[in-house]
Design a protein around this motif. Structure first.
Motif: not given
Length: 179
Positions: A4-10, A123-124, A130-136, A138-140
């Motif tokens: 699992a990949i998580l952003d930190r702040d927020g 990816v949360a 965050d979401l654009q990078a995850a999508s690019a 191939g992550c969910s």
């Protein structure tokens, strides 16, 4: 291996428009550390991927950033969890690097370091980048409504397939049910 990949702040901790510049300013969001602990107990590897342009802006040093991350890891461990790694983009928004989200560089680096296919790795994040990078990569992508999440949700135009949940704990509940 489950990852699992998580952003930190927020996502894990409270965010600030003035940046998190010291360990004292780093405050976990309710339930986030317990959510990380549940992933750890279930055998998941938890990795943080975070833009930290405060470094490029001179707002804090690498030593301070390491101290912030040491506090985050210590508090996660106290809750029974483990953060395997923290991947950081230290660049400013105008530097044109490939690791600053919304570019997928941080995620691709994580995939290489863990020698794993990122397809469907959750990816949360709380921001569109965050979401654009995850999508690019191939992550969910999973949008949490903490931090900047509600503003991101209100603006719309999320990457295809983005799941929207209240917070990290709710995302982790869903991830653990899928396995």
């Amino acid at each position: 291996m489950k990852l699992a990949i998580l952003d930190r702040d927020g996502v894990i901790n409270h965010d600030s428009e003035h940046y998190i510049k010291s360990p004292e300013e780093w405050l976990a969001l309710p339930g986030s550390l317990e959510a990380i602990a549940r992933l750890s107990r279930a055998g998941w590897r938890v990795v943080v991927a975070s833009n930290q342009s405060g470094l490029a802006r001179g707002l804090f040093t690498m030593e301070t950033l390491n101290a912030i991350h040491a506090k985050m890891r210590k508090e996660a461990a106290a809750a029974g969890g483990s953060i395997d790694a923290v991947f950081v983009c230290p660049h400013g928004p105008d530097e044109g690097c490939g690791c600053r989200k919304p570019e997928p560089g941080l995620f691709l680096d994580i995939g290489r370091r863990y020698d794993t296919d990122l397809r469907d790795v959750p990816v949360a994040g709380d921001s569109l980048r965050d979401l654009q990078a995850a999508s690019a990569a191939g992550c969910s992508p999973w949008l949490v409504l903490t931090g900047n999440g509600r503003k991101t949700w209100d603006k719309g135009d999320l990457p295809a397939g983005t799941q929207v949940v209240e917070d990290l704990a709710t995302a982790v509940d869903a991830w653990l049910q899928e396995t």
